[in-house]
Design a protein around this motif. Structure first.
Motif, PDB file in Angstrom:
ATOM      1  N   THR A   1       0.856  -1.182   0.000  1.00 58.72           N
ATOM      2  CA  THR A   1       0.000   0.000   0.000  1.00 58.72           C
ATOM      3  C   THR A   1       0.894   1.234   0.000  1.00 58.72           C
ATOM      4  N   LEU A   2       0.321   2.381  -0.298  1.00 61.28           N
ATOM      5  CA  LEU A   2       1.083   3.624  -0.243  1.00 61.28           C
ATOM      6  C   LEU A   2       1.613   3.851   1.170  1.00 61.28           C
ATOM      7  N   GLU A   3       0.812   3.523   2.164  1.00 56.59           N
ATOM      8  CA  GLU A   3       1.256   3.694   3.552  1.00 56.59           C
ATOM      9  C   GLU A   3       2.522   2.879   3.816  1.00 56.59           C
ATOM     10  N   GLU A   4       2.584   1.659   3.288  1.00 57.26           N
ATOM     11  CA  GLU A   4       3.780   0.824   3.470  1.00 57.26           C
ATOM     12  C   GLU A   4       4.979   1.406   2.725  1.00 57.26           C
ATOM     13  N   LEU A   5       4.777   1.875   1.502  1.00 56.43           N
ATOM     14  CA  LEU A   5       5.874   2.470   0.746  1.00 56.43           C
ATOM     15  C   LEU A   5       6.384   3.736   1.422  1.00 56.43           C
ATOM     16  N   TYR A   6       5.485   4.487   2.005  1.00 56.25           N
ATOM     17  CA  TYR A   6       5.837   5.717   2.703  1.00 56.25           C
ATOM     18  C   TYR A   6       6.802   5.445   3.856  1.00 56.25           C
ATOM     19  N   GLU A   7       6.703   4.280   4.457  1.00 55.13           N
ATOM     20  CA  GLU A   7       7.534   3.923   5.610  1.00 55.13           C
ATOM     21  C   GLU A   7       8.890   3.348   5.217  1.00 55.13           C
ATOM     22  N   TYR A   8       9.157   3.118   3.938  1.00 54.04           N
ATOM     23  CA  TYR A   8      10.434   2.550   3.514  1.00 54.04           C
ATOM     24  C   TYR A   8      11.586   3.472   3.922  1.00 54.04           C
TER      25      TYR A   8
ATOM     26  N   VAL B   1       9.378  -2.403  -8.761  1.00 47.70           N
ATOM     27  CA  VAL B   1       8.191  -1.743  -9.289  1.00 47.70           C
ATOM     28  C   VAL B   1       7.016  -2.155  -8.418  1.00 47.70           C
ATOM     29  N   TYR B   2       6.269  -1.162  -7.955  1.00 42.85           N
ATOM     30  CA  TYR B   2       5.107  -1.404  -7.102  1.00 42.85           C
ATOM     31  C   TYR B   2       3.861  -0.949  -7.836  1.00 42.85           C
ATOM     32  N   VAL B   3       2.833  -1.745  -7.757  1.00 45.63           N
ATOM     33  CA  VAL B   3       1.538  -1.392  -8.317  1.00 45.63           C
ATOM     34  C   VAL B   3       0.604  -1.223  -7.125  1.00 45.63           C
ATOM     35  N   ILE B   4       0.106   0.007  -6.939  1.00 50.14           N
ATOM     36  CA  ILE B   4      -0.740   0.301  -5.781  1.00 50.14           C
ATOM     37  C   ILE B   4      -2.005   1.016  -6.234  1.00 50.14           C
ATOM     38  N   LYS B   5      -2.989   1.018  -5.357  1.00 51.42           N
ATOM     39  CA  LYS B   5      -4.184   1.828  -5.574  1.00 51.42           C
ATOM     40  C   LYS B   5      -4.016   3.094  -4.750  1.00 51.42           C
ATOM     41  N   ALA B   6      -4.198   4.242  -5.405  1.00 48.98           N
ATOM     42  CA  ALA B   6      -4.037   5.524  -4.724  1.00 48.98           C
ATOM     43  C   ALA B   6      -4.822   6.584  -5.482  1.00 48.98           C
ATOM     44  N   LYS B   7      -5.007   7.716  -4.839  1.00 48.53           N
ATOM     45  CA  LYS B   7      -5.629   8.870  -5.476  1.00 48.53           C
ATOM     46  C   LYS B   7      -4.530   9.719  -6.101  1.00 48.53           C
ATOM     47  N   VAL B   8      -4.807  10.273  -7.270  1.00 47.20           N
ATOM     48  CA  VAL B   8      -3.865  11.163  -7.935  1.00 47.20           C
ATOM     49  C   VAL B   8      -4.267  12.594  -7.614  1.00 47.20           C
ATOM     50  N   LYS B   9      -3.283  13.390  -7.204  1.00 43.93           N
ATOM     51  CA  LYS B   9      -3.550  14.765  -6.816  1.00 43.93           C
ATOM     52  C   LYS B   9      -2.685  15.706  -7.661  1.00 43.93           C
ATOM     53  N   LEU B  10      -3.321  16.612  -8.379  1.00 42.36           N
ATOM     54  CA  LEU B  10      -2.613  17.605  -9.178  1.00 42.36           C
ATOM     55  C   LEU B  10      -2.306  18.807  -8.301  1.00 42.36           C
ATOM     56  N   VAL B  11      -1.039  19.204  -8.270  1.00 42.17           N
ATOM     57  CA  VAL B  11      -0.606  20.360  -7.503  1.00 42.17           C
ATOM     58  C   VAL B  11      -0.210  21.439  -8.500  1.00 42.17           C
ATOM     59  N   THR B  12      -0.839  22.605  -8.384  1.00 38.94           N
ATOM     60  CA  THR B  12      -0.500  23.704  -9.293  1.00 38.94           C
ATOM     61  C   THR B  12      -0.146  24.940  -8.487  1.00 38.94           C
ATOM     62  N   SER B  13       0.825  25.650  -8.975  1.00 38.46           N
ATOM     63  CA  SER B  13       1.172  26.944  -8.399  1.00 38.46           C
ATOM     64  C   SER B  13       1.544  27.855  -9.563  1.00 38.46           C
ATOM     65  N   TYR B  14       1.872  29.066  -9.260  1.00 32.44           N
ATOM     66  CA  TYR B  14       2.240  30.026 -10.303  1.00 32.44           C
ATOM     67  C   TYR B  14       3.497  29.567 -11.035  1.00 32.44           C
ATOM     68  N   PHE B  15       4.421  28.879 -10.319  1.00 34.51           N
ATOM     69  CA  PHE B  15       5.723  28.537 -10.878  1.00 34.51           C
ATOM     70  C   PHE B  15       5.852  27.098 -11.368  1.00 34.51           C
ATOM     71  N   TYR B  16       4.994  26.183 -10.932  1.00 37.74           N
ATOM     72  CA  TYR B  16       5.166  24.788 -11.323  1.00 37.74           C
ATOM     73  C   TYR B  16       3.861  24.010 -11.174  1.00 37.74           C
ATOM     74  N   THR B  17       3.869  22.823 -11.781  1.00 34.96           N
ATOM     75  CA  THR B  17       2.814  21.847 -11.559  1.00 34.96           C
ATOM     76  C   THR B  17       3.492  20.540 -11.165  1.00 34.96           C
ATOM     77  N   ALA B  18       2.802  19.733 -10.409  1.00 37.76           N
ATOM     78  CA  ALA B  18       3.363  18.459  -9.966  1.00 37.76           C
ATOM     79  C   ALA B  18       2.221  17.480  -9.719  1.00 37.76           C
ATOM     80  N   ILE B  19       2.600  16.243  -9.554  1.00 40.55           N
ATOM     81  CA  ILE B  19       1.630  15.191  -9.245  1.00 40.55           C
ATOM     82  C   ILE B  19       2.018  14.559  -7.912  1.00 40.55           C
ATOM     83  N   LYS B  20       1.024  14.354  -7.080  1.00 44.74           N
ATOM     84  CA  LYS B  20       1.213  13.594  -5.847  1.00 44.74           C
ATOM     85  C   LYS B  20       0.246  12.424  -5.886  1.00 44.74           C
ATOM     86  N   ILE B  21       0.597  11.389  -5.179  1.00 41.43           N
ATOM     87  CA  ILE B  21      -0.354  10.308  -4.991  1.00 41.43           C
ATOM     88  C   ILE B  21      -0.681  10.262  -3.512  1.00 41.43           C
ATOM     89  N   ALA B  22      -1.930   9.964  -3.218  1.00 46.27           N
ATOM     90  CA  ALA B  22      -2.397   9.953  -1.829  1.00 46.27           C
ATOM     91  C   ALA B  22      -3.012   8.594  -1.531  1.00 46.27           C
TER      92      ALA B  22
END
Length: 168
Positions: A113-120, A130-151
């Motif tokens: 799970t993402l929680e387990e990977l977070y603890e590595y 390579v890990y295949v997990i279920k997670a939510k994709v979160k788009l992060v936008t600001s004036y200077f950049y965009t990024a992707i987070k998984i939750a």
């Protein structure tokens, strides 16, 4: 004339070798590397980053079956405190058999799970896993950049994906 037959080793065997060893591998081209010229090479035994010149990478497509030669190294960014990344450096593409091959997923881990990977521990090397997990994709936008987070599905943990921008 007869085609050249290359003597190759598996990705898993290359991973186990000492840094500085020249290797010849055969596998399927997967996604490109981020912030460096190269791609991931996958065979039935594992996955490994391959650093290659931009002109060589431009000739490849995901799904191509290739034979590459290079030096097995462990890349660690200067000043970084962590395990770094095992890869093949200074590689040359010896043969491209093209095709639209599916790469093997037999070594992909679907049990985490993402929680387990977070603890590595970042001092342990997981760069060839390579890990295949279920997670939510979160788009992060600001004036200077965009990024992707998984939750995590419950939103309690977030992890940034390593990318140039959310467009990637």
């Amino acid at each position: 004339s007869k085609p050249i037959v290359y003597e190759t080793i598996s990705v898993a065997d290359a991973i186990a070798l000492e840094d500085g060893t020249e290797v010849t591998l055969r596998g399927i081209v997967a996604s490109s590397l981020v912030n460096q010229s190269g791609f991931y090479l996958i065979d039935d035994t594992g996955v490994m980053a391959v650093v290659a010149s931009a002109d060589q990478v431009a000739l490849l497509s995901s799904g191509d079956e290739v034979v590459i030669r290079g030096t097995k190294t462990h890349r660690i960014k200067e000043g970084y405190l962590g395990a770094g990344q095992i890869n093949i450096d200074d590689s040359t593409i010896l043969a491209n058999y093209y095709g639209n091959h599916e790469y093997s997923t037999s070594t992909f881990d679907t049990t985490k799970t993402l929680e387990e990977l977070y603890e590595y521990d970042h001092m342990e090397d997981h760069s060839n896993e390579v890990y295949v997990i279920k997670a939510k994709v979160k788009l992060v936008t600001s004036y200077f950049y965009t990024a992707i987070k998984i939750a995590s599905l419950d939103g309690s943990k977030e992890m940034s994906l390593y990318c140039n921008s959310a467009d990637q």
